[in-house]
Design a protein around this motif. Structure first.
Motif, mmCIF file in Angstrom:
data_model
loop_
_atom_site.group_PDB
_atom_site.id
_atom_site.type_symbol
_atom_site.label_atom_id
_atom_site.label_comp_id
_atom_site.label_asym_id
_atom_site.label_seq_id
_atom_site.Cartn_x
_atom_site.Cartn_y
_atom_site.Cartn_z
ATOM 1 N N ARG A 333 -24.078 -28.781 19.136
ATOM 2 C CA ARG A 333 -22.736 -28.448 19.634
ATOM 3 C C ARG A 333 -22.706 -27.031 20.209
ATOM 4 O O ARG A 333 -22.147 -26.791 21.275
ATOM 5 C CB ARG A 333 -21.705 -28.558 18.502
ATOM 6 N N ALA A 414 -11.098 -36.420 18.071
ATOM 7 C CA ALA A 414 -10.975 -34.994 18.382
ATOM 8 C C ALA A 414 -12.223 -34.171 18.041
ATOM 9 O O ALA A 414 -12.612 -33.296 18.799
ATOM 10 C CB ALA A 414 -9.767 -34.437 17.659
ATOM 11 N N GLY A 415 -12.863 -34.451 16.931
ATOM 12 C CA GLY A 415 -13.990 -33.587 16.530
ATOM 13 C C GLY A 415 -15.339 -34.062 17.030
ATOM 14 O O GLY A 415 -16.367 -33.484 16.686
ATOM 15 N N LEU A 420 -16.166 -32.797 22.626
ATOM 16 C CA LEU A 420 -16.539 -31.400 22.875
ATOM 17 C C LEU A 420 -17.059 -31.257 24.309
ATOM 18 O O LEU A 420 -16.675 -30.330 25.035
ATOM 19 C CB LEU A 420 -17.602 -30.945 21.863
ATOM 20 N N ARG A 423 -14.198 -31.485 26.770
ATOM 21 C CA ARG A 423 -13.359 -30.281 26.784
ATOM 22 C C ARG A 423 -14.098 -29.115 27.432
ATOM 23 O O ARG A 423 -13.514 -28.320 28.154
ATOM 24 C CB ARG A 423 -12.926 -29.940 25.361
ATOM 25 N N LEU A 483 -12.008 -22.060 22.980
ATOM 26 C CA LEU A 483 -12.720 -23.268 22.564
ATOM 27 C C LEU A 483 -13.801 -22.865 21.571
ATOM 28 O O LEU A 483 -14.452 -21.834 21.744
ATOM 29 C CB LEU A 483 -13.349 -23.904 23.805
ATOM 30 N N ASP A 486 -17.038 -25.900 16.824
ATOM 31 C CA ASP A 486 -16.600 -26.677 15.652
ATOM 32 C C ASP A 486 -15.070 -26.750 15.583
ATOM 33 O O ASP A 486 -14.522 -27.163 14.580
ATOM 34 C CB ASP A 486 -17.147 -26.039 14.372
ATOM 35 N N ARG A 487 -14.404 -26.336 16.601
ATOM 36 C CA ARG A 487 -12.944 -26.342 16.753
ATOM 37 C C ARG A 487 -12.229 -25.339 15.840
ATOM 38 O O ARG A 487 -11.005 -25.212 15.901
ATOM 39 C CB ARG A 487 -12.359 -27.751 16.534
ATOM 40 N N GLN A 488 -12.982 -24.609 14.997
ATOM 41 C CA GLN A 488 -12.335 -23.689 14.067
ATOM 42 C C GLN A 488 -11.802 -22.468 14.809
ATOM 43 O O GLN A 488 -12.521 -21.838 15.563
ATOM 44 C CB GLN A 488 -13.318 -23.223 12.982
ATOM 45 N N GLU A 490 -9.523 -22.292 17.116
ATOM 46 C CA GLU A 490 -9.054 -22.438 18.507
ATOM 47 C C GLU A 490 -7.572 -22.075 18.621
ATOM 48 O O GLU A 490 -6.768 -22.438 17.771
ATOM 49 C CB GLU A 490 -9.275 -23.878 18.994
#
Ligand code: GLC
Length: 524
Positions: A333, A414-415, A420, A423, A483, A486-488, A490
């Protein structure tokens, strides 16, 4: 006008490599085909890529999976027909997707009528289309590792092949060969293709003295070391031809040598390749030192020449990068953020957007004589077997976790890795800084690779933590996380803390919109 509007499409494009036999199957024979690709254009469009590069779909005995061509002007029945290809070009163009074909100029199949005629007699008018000698030198072939020369019983001479004996090298010193290969390009350009990926293009010029090469004694194959001035003359001819068509047709070369300086020479004075593949990151493990050096070298060698870089992490000849990085999804990722935020055109190899790993193939199932089956497994489209591949079995087994990594399982989740990639591509497309903007490395941190991208007042900072522990990388000014791999975090202000193997793309906070100077990003 903005940089993105002025620059040719391929500079701000994301290019997706399709390996046709493993992409999608329309006729249930377990091998992907062109109609299969047509059924998945919605998927590719939703992913957001701009162009599709198809590995060879031409007539071939398939000794090297289609890189051994016996008719450059027709589609192999395994993949469909010329009509199918015309239809793909048309459908792709209607959706704004470009089509790039694989052009294999260095060698044909030994079943090509040119070679059949060449070997039939020393008096054949095609004899000199290939490279014949009474005595071999010490050059080594790339697949199999043996001599690059094979003895032809019928005509009592050796012929040269940098790859398999079934792939004799063409003699580009012969003007008839040049003319014939130009005709091949014209044939496809006239059908509307947008360009070519040019296979092992550095190999087409050969040492005219055919001298032994000491590097072959050390076990290297000629394909990785061959670099001749004559190749550049050939390339200028190809470029003139491509440029004589409507603007926007592109030549992307596979210059499979490891020196970035030598590779840079294949761009010529903007009169050879438009872009060349850049191999070091394709070999690299997950290591900040190696990546930093690769990127610096590309910037310093290509930048001053205005030669546009490319970035690629996986392809059909190498292990998938997730596998190379130890199987870690977090690393894959973070690597996606890197791939899609560097300065240069990114190439995505089908399935990497699903986080696929290599398939393990045992001796009985092995197909490729070069041992490259691992990254060539079929794309899993649906959750349950046979994963969107109707019929009995596929030509290679699926990679591990096929169901969980399938398109069906990941779409809209989403995850997921797929989301990813979607996006990231959208984020890149929306930012001039990330597409054609400038690049500058930020002060070095042992585990964090960080750089700034900017164009006018559009500015981004990218930070990639290569370690598996939290690292602190403080920046001056206020930055928001646009962005995160790991989306943390955002949408939140950037705190300077990067979780293990986390990569982030940052933009300037709303109250901090002054233009950045060259030295205001100082890590703690
Ligand atoms: C390129 C191709 C590879 C092929 C070789 C010979 O390196 O990517 O798959 O085996 O050329 O054509």
């Amino acid at each position: 006008m903005t940089g993105a509007v002025r620059s040719p499409w391929w500079r701000h494009a994301v290019i997706y490599q399709i390996y046709p036999r493993s992409f999608a199957d329309s006729d249930a024979d377990g091998v992907g085909d062109i109609r299969g690709i047509c059924t998945r254009l919605d998927y590719l469009q939703a992913l957001g890529v701009d162009a599709l590069w198809l590995s060879p779909i031409f007539r071939s005995p398939m000794c090297d999976a289609g890189y051994d061509i016996c008719d450059y002007l027709d589609v192999d029945p395994l993949f469909g027909s010329l009509d199918d290809l015309d239809s793909l070009i048309d459908q792709a163009h209607r959706r704004g997707l470009k089509i790039i074909l694989d052009f294999v100029p260095n060698h044909t199949s030994d079943q090509h009528p040119w070679f059949m005629s060449s070997r039939a007699s020393r008096d054949s008018d095609k004899r000199d289309w290939y490279i014949w000698r009474d005595q071999p030198n010490n050059w080594r072939a790339a697949i199999g590792g043996g001599s690059a020369w094979s003895w032809d019983e019928q005509s009592q001479q050796y012929y040269l092949h940098f790859f398999l004996p079934q792939q004799p090298d063409l003699n580009w010193q012969n003007p008839q060969v040049v003319a014939a290969m130009h005709e091949v390009l014209r044939f496809w350009l006239d059908r509307g293709v947008d360009g070519f990926r040019v296979d092992v293009v550095h190999c087409i010029g050969k040492d005219p003295h055919f001298a032994d090469d000491s590097r072959c004694l050390a076990g290297e194959a000629m394909v990785h070391i061959n670099d001749q001035p004559y190749s550049h003359e050939i390339l200028r001819g190809l470029r003139r031809l491509v440029d004589s068509y409507s603007p926007g047709r592109v030549l992307i070369g596979e210059v499979n040598i490891r020196s970035t300086r030598q590779v840079a020479a294949y761009y010529g004075a903007s009169d050879e390749l438009h872009m060349s593949f850049n191999f070091p990151p394709l070999d690299a493990n997950w290591d900040p030192v190696i990546f930093r050096l690769c990127i610096r070298e590309v910037e310093s060698e290509l930048g001053p020449l205005q030669a546009w870089p490319t970035w690629v992490l996986s392809n059909h000849d190498n292990s998938r990068h997730r596998t190379r990085y130890g199987g870690s999804e977090l690393r894959a990722r973070a690597a996606a953020v890197l791939l899609l935020s560097l300065r240069g055109t990114p190439f995505i190899y089908q399935g990497e957007e699903l986080g696929l790993e290599d398939v393990l193939v045992d001796a009985q199932t092995r197909v490729d004589p070069g041992g490259r089956d691992g990254s060539r497994a079929p794309i899993p489209w649906t959750l349950r077997p046979p994963h969107g591949w109707a019929g009995g079995s596929t030509w290679l087994p699926f990679a591990p976790q096929a169901g969980a990594s399938s398109v069906q399982a990941q779409s809209g989740q989403a995850g997921s890795v797929l989301e990813l990639y979607r996006r990231l591509i959208a984020c890149r497309r929306a930012s001039l800084a990330l597409t054609t903007g400038a690049w500058q490395e930020l002060p070095s941190h042992p585990q964090v690779l960080a750089y700034r991208r900017w164009c006018d007042d559009d500015e981004r900072v990218v930070c990639i933590n290569f370690s598996d522990t939290e690292q602190v990388f403080a920046l001056s000014g206020q930055w928001q996380v646009q962005l995160a791999s790991d989306r943390q975090g955002e949408g939140c202000p950037f705190t300077g803390r990067l979780a293990g193997e986390q990569a982030v793309i940052l933009y300037r906070g709303r109250h901090d919109n002054e233009l950045a100077s060259d030295h205001d990003h100082l890590p703690d």
